[in-house]
Design a protein around this motif. Structure first.
Motif, PDB file in Angstrom:
ATOM      1  N   VAL A 383       0.843  -1.191  -0.408  1.00  0.00           N
ATOM      2  CA  VAL A 383       0.509   0.000  -0.138  1.00  0.00           C
ATOM      3  C   VAL A 383       0.697   1.494  -0.178  1.00  0.00           C
ATOM      4  CG1 VAL A 383      -1.639   1.269   1.705  1.00  0.00           C
ATOM      5  CG2 VAL A 383      -2.068  -0.866   1.400  1.00  0.00           C
ATOM      6  N   MET A 384       0.605   2.510  -0.929  1.00  0.00           N
ATOM      7  CA  MET A 384       1.466   3.383  -1.198  1.00  0.00           C
ATOM      8  C   MET A 384       0.702   4.228  -1.372  1.00  0.00           C
ATOM      9  SD  MET A 384       3.805   1.953  -4.513  1.00  0.00           S
ATOM     10  CE  MET A 384       3.098   1.728  -5.935  1.00  0.00           C
ATOM     11  N   LEU A 385       1.218   5.716  -1.656  1.00  0.00           N
ATOM     12  CA  LEU A 385       0.843   6.759  -2.189  1.00  0.00           C
ATOM     13  C   LEU A 385       0.416   6.547  -3.998  1.00  0.00           C
ATOM     14  CD1 LEU A 385       2.579   9.342   0.373  1.00  0.00           C
ATOM     15  CD2 LEU A 385       0.362   8.105   0.495  1.00  0.00           C
ATOM     16  N   ALA A 386      -0.541   6.941  -4.484  1.00  0.00           N
ATOM     17  CA  ALA A 386      -0.698   7.640  -5.979  1.00  0.00           C
ATOM     18  C   ALA A 386       0.514   7.948  -6.911  1.00  0.00           C
ATOM     19  CB  ALA A 386      -2.043   7.769  -6.029  1.00  0.00           C
ATOM     20  N   ARG A 387       0.678   8.720  -6.021  1.00  0.00           N
ATOM     21  CA  ARG A 387       2.326   9.392  -6.656  1.00  0.00           C
ATOM     22  C   ARG A 387       4.043   8.544  -6.788  1.00  0.00           C
ATOM     23  NH1 ARG A 387       3.043  14.457  -8.042  1.00  0.00           N
ATOM     24  NH2 ARG A 387       1.471  15.363  -6.951  1.00  0.00           N
ATOM     25  N   GLN A 388       3.547   7.292  -5.693  1.00  0.00           N
ATOM     26  CA  GLN A 388       4.515   7.065  -5.341  1.00  0.00           C
ATOM     27  C   GLN A 388       4.680   5.376  -6.887  1.00  0.00           C
ATOM     28  OE1 GLN A 388       4.168   6.522  -1.322  1.00  0.00           O
ATOM     29  NE2 GLN A 388       5.647   5.496  -2.136  1.00  0.00           N
ATOM     30  N   SER A 389       4.135   5.163  -7.808  1.00  0.00           N
ATOM     31  CA  SER A 389       3.822   4.566  -8.952  1.00  0.00           C
ATOM     32  C   SER A 389       4.941   3.838  -9.592  1.00  0.00           C
ATOM     33  CB  SER A 389       2.309   4.499  -8.965  1.00  0.00           C
ATOM     34  OG  SER A 389       1.912   5.821  -9.950  1.00  0.00           O
ATOM     35  N   GLY A 390       5.400   5.159  -9.805  1.00  0.00           N
ATOM     36  CA  GLY A 390       6.915   5.478 -11.261  1.00  0.00           C
ATOM     37  C   GLY A 390       7.723   5.332 -10.641  1.00  0.00           C
ATOM     38  N   ALA A 391       7.970   5.050  -9.459  1.00  0.00           N
ATOM     39  CA  ALA A 391       9.243   4.694  -8.117  1.00  0.00           C
ATOM     40  C   ALA A 391      10.268   4.614  -8.981  1.00  0.00           C
ATOM     41  CB  ALA A 391       9.243   4.278  -7.329  1.00  0.00           C
ATOM     42  N   SER A 392       9.926   3.441  -9.923  1.00  0.00           N
ATOM     43  CA  SER A 392      11.496   1.936 -10.127  1.00  0.00           C
ATOM     44  C   SER A 392      12.245   3.410 -11.481  1.00  0.00           C
ATOM     45  CB  SER A 392      10.191   1.333 -11.589  1.00  0.00           C
ATOM     46  OG  SER A 392       9.651   1.758 -12.703  1.00  0.00           O
ATOM     47  N   ARG A 393      11.160   4.392 -12.168  1.00  0.00           N
ATOM     48  CA  ARG A 393      11.677   5.352 -12.568  1.00  0.00           C
ATOM     49  C   ARG A 393      13.452   5.834 -12.234  1.00  0.00           C
ATOM     50  NH1 ARG A 393       7.117   6.365 -15.325  1.00  0.00           N
ATOM     51  NH2 ARG A 393       7.121   8.594 -14.146  1.00  0.00           N
ATOM     52  N   PHE A 394      13.695   6.165 -10.898  1.00  0.00           N
ATOM     53  CA  PHE A 394      14.337   6.543 -10.305  1.00  0.00           C
ATOM     54  C   PHE A 394      15.088   5.810  -9.406  1.00  0.00           C
ATOM     55  CE2 PHE A 394      10.745   7.621  -8.203  1.00  0.00           C
ATOM     56  CZ  PHE A 394      10.731   7.403  -6.241  1.00  0.00           C
ATOM     57  N   SER A 395      15.226   4.638  -9.795  1.00  0.00           N
ATOM     58  CA  SER A 395      15.925   3.356  -8.307  1.00  0.00           C
ATOM     59  C   SER A 395      17.014   3.324  -8.748  1.00  0.00           C
ATOM     60  CB  SER A 395      14.502   2.490  -8.482  1.00  0.00           C
ATOM     61  OG  SER A 395      14.948   1.647  -9.565  1.00  0.00           O
ATOM     62  N   MET A 396      17.765   2.830  -8.042  1.00  0.00           N
ATOM     63  CA  MET A 396      19.438   2.929  -7.787  1.00  0.00           C
ATOM     64  C   MET A 396      19.751   2.119  -9.037  1.00  0.00           C
ATOM     65  SD  MET A 396      20.413   2.919  -3.799  1.00  0.00           S
ATOM     66  CE  MET A 396      20.079   1.180  -3.575  1.00  0.00           C
ATOM     67  N   LYS A 397      21.025   2.380  -9.495  1.00  0.00           N
ATOM     68  CA  LYS A 397      21.408   0.964 -10.026  1.00  0.00           C
ATOM     69  C   LYS A 397      22.244   0.276  -9.035  1.00  0.00           C
ATOM     70  CE  LYS A 397      25.536   0.718 -13.402  1.00  0.00           C
ATOM     71  NZ  LYS A 397      26.845   1.524 -13.867  1.00  0.00           N
ATOM     72  N   GLN A 398      21.545  -1.421  -9.705  1.00  0.00           N
ATOM     73  CA  GLN A 398      22.149  -2.202  -9.365  1.00  0.00           C
ATOM     74  C   GLN A 398      22.191  -3.366  -9.993  1.00  0.00           C
ATOM     75  OE1 GLN A 398      18.818  -2.456  -6.587  1.00  0.00           O
ATOM     76  NE2 GLN A 398      19.752  -1.964  -4.337  1.00  0.00           N
ATOM     77  N   GLU A 399      23.313  -3.367 -10.820  1.00  0.00           N
ATOM     78  CA  GLU A 399      23.482  -4.361 -12.050  1.00  0.00           C
ATOM     79  C   GLU A 399      24.165  -5.788 -11.377  1.00  0.00           C
ATOM     80  OE1 GLU A 399      26.955  -4.859 -15.472  1.00  0.00           O
ATOM     81  OE2 GLU A 399      26.871  -2.776 -14.218  1.00  0.00           O
ATOM     82  N   PHE A 400      24.872  -5.921  -9.748  1.00  0.00           N
ATOM     83  CA  PHE A 400      24.955  -6.885  -9.533  1.00  0.00           C
ATOM     84  C   PHE A 400      24.158  -7.499  -7.926  1.00  0.00           C
ATOM     85  CE2 PHE A 400      28.689  -4.484 -10.911  1.00  0.00           C
ATOM     86  CZ  PHE A 400      28.939  -5.826 -12.076  1.00  0.00           C
ATOM     87  N   LEU A 401      22.624  -6.638  -8.148  1.00  0.00           N
ATOM     88  CA  LEU A 401      21.878  -7.310  -7.064  1.00  0.00           C
ATOM     89  C   LEU A 401      21.758  -8.882  -7.235  1.00  0.00           C
ATOM     90  CD1 LEU A 401      20.509  -5.563  -4.958  1.00  0.00           C
ATOM     91  CD2 LEU A 401      18.584  -5.704  -6.129  1.00  0.00           C
ATOM     92  N   SER A 402      21.629  -9.707  -5.429  1.00  0.00           N
ATOM     93  CA  SER A 402      21.449 -10.512  -5.055  1.00  0.00           C
ATOM     94  C   SER A 402      19.986 -10.912  -4.764  1.00  0.00           C
ATOM     95  CB  SER A 402      22.070 -11.593  -3.769  1.00  0.00           C
ATOM     96  OG  SER A 402      22.082 -10.654  -3.055  1.00  0.00           O
TER      97      SER A 402
END
Length: 417
Positions: A383-402
């Motif tokens: 459950v989150m605020l409606a404006r948060q729905s596009g958060a993936s566009r500014f997520s961190m670069k995590q090329e090697f995430l486990s």
């Protein structure tokens, strides 16, 4: 007596817990946006990888040496840390969680002859239950216990457990430990002490207390007393509430559009409000800053803040105010690389006096706790605020995430028999 349990190369060790195929091999962990190497094990150090050096400068070395590289997976590290601290709490009278990889255990009342067996048992139990190597140092003060960790790392024959119960034991060790390794001695203080001829922990223990107060104030004088076996730093079983909460992050890619910037600010405001509610406090002021890339007309950084009359912990209200600030700070054409939200003027809920002219927040008081409970059970942002729905566009670069082995149903390890 105090026992300090310090997990070895914690981030790197966590990455190997669910990857037994890479245990004993070189591992390094990167910072946010895969910027710098922030953690590595002994094998990676032997390969020549440098801590706190930019990853792009070491990438060829890391690949050539076969070092396993991971992006920071804080959810995994926090889950494993919580399990380790629970293990310590189950086997000792009380535990102070000092950091994500360190915990002080109060061993008051435990006979001296039982201290070393207890230390070995703690070390082995943490390994058996979590597969994380750790060192255990036991001493009459927390500062000497910290000093004992130097021995657990540098003296193999003690097998990761240092028990310093007598003055001759910690004095022998203090003569061999550089003053820079003493708990509470920072870079500037180390330079001052070294210039005076204080080069070891033993030299510091012999320093005149009045001179120490002139150099480093009461904290340094207290450290000297601790180095001489006088307990001055008590256990903190209930850490004090935060007086400042900051949620900020560098973006994985530059943001140009206003809507993307506002989504990031709304997300950070919601995260900060969540932390605020976890300590049952209200904030009286919210600040926002935006940082743009260099060599452009939009300026490097701008910040502003507003008051929250009557205080608030409501994600909706805090995010609304933060977004309004961000709209004023935004400049078209800017290449934004970072944003942040800060909550200050934080006080316990019962100490706040409601604003007679602004009674916002008195209704729906149960909404935010319900949202927090749902997110705890089913995962963050269920459950989150409606404006948060596009958060993936500014997520961190995590090329090697486990994988999030302990917090996502679809990433739980599967065993094929």
């Amino acid at each position: 007596m105090y026992a300090l349990c310090d997990q070895r190369s914690f981030y790197a060790s966590c990455e190997a817990v669910f990857r037994p195929d890479i245990r004993g091999q070189a591992i390094c962990v990167l910072s946010n946006n895969d910027g710098c190497v922030v953690a590595l094990n002994d094998q990676a150090k032997a390969a020549g990888v440098k801590k706190f050096e930019p990853f792009f400068k070491q990438r060829q070395l890391i690949q050539r040496a076969g070092v396993h590289t991971f992006s920071s997976n804080y959810a995994l590290y926090d889950n494993i840390s919580s399990r380790i601290m629970k293990t310590l709490q189950d086997h000792t009278p009380s535990v102070e969680i000092y950091s994500i990889d360190e915990g002080f255990c109060d061993l008051s009342g435990i006979p001296a002859e039982d201290l070393k067996p207890l230390g070995r048992s703690l070390r082995q139990t943490v390994w058996n239950e979590q597969r994380i190597p750790c060192g255990v140092s036991i001493a009459p003060t927390k500062t000497i216990a910290k000093l004992g960790q130097y021995a657990t790392k540098k003296i193999p024959k003690i097998d990761g457990v240092a028990v310093l119960t007598h003055p001759h034991q910690w004095e022998w060790l203090a003569r061999r430990v550089p003053v820079a390794e003493v708990w509470g001695v920072g870079r500037r203080l180390n330079a001052t002490l070294t210039s005076m001829g204080v080069v070891s922990a033993h030299d510091l223990a012999l320093l005149d207390k009045s001179l120490a107060r002139k150099i480093g104030g009461l904290p340094l004088a207290r450290t000297i007393r601790e180095l001489n076996g006088e307990p001055c730093i008590p256990m903190e079983l209930n850490p004090p509430n935060k007086q400042q909460i900051i949620c900020s992050r560098s973006f994985g890619t530059k943001l140009y559009q206003l809507e993307d910037v506002l989504e990031s600010v709304s997300t950070f405001a919601s995260r900060a409000a969540e932390k605020l509610r976890s300590q049952d406090s209200l904030a009286g002021r919210v600040s926002v800053w935006l940082m743009a890339g260099q060599h452009q007309r939009a300026g490097l950084s701008e910040a502003s803040s507003v008051n929250l009359p009557g205080g608030s912990d409501d994600s909706r209200r805090i995010a609304r105010e933060a977004v309004a600030i961000a709209k004023r700070l935004y400049r078209p054409g800017g290449r934004y690389i970072k944003a942040g939200v800060e909550l200050v003027d934080i006080r316990p809920r019962e100490f706040w006096q409601m604003d007679l002219l602004n009674r916002e927040g008195e209704t729906n008081k149960s909404l935010m706790p319900v949202v927090d409970k749902i997110n705890r059970i089913y995962g963050r942002d269920t459950v989150m605020l409606a404006r948060q729905s596009g958060a993936s566009r500014f997520s961190m670069k995590q090329e090697f995430l486990s994988k999030s082995y302990l917090s996502k149903w679809n990433e739980i390890p599967v065993i094929s028999c």
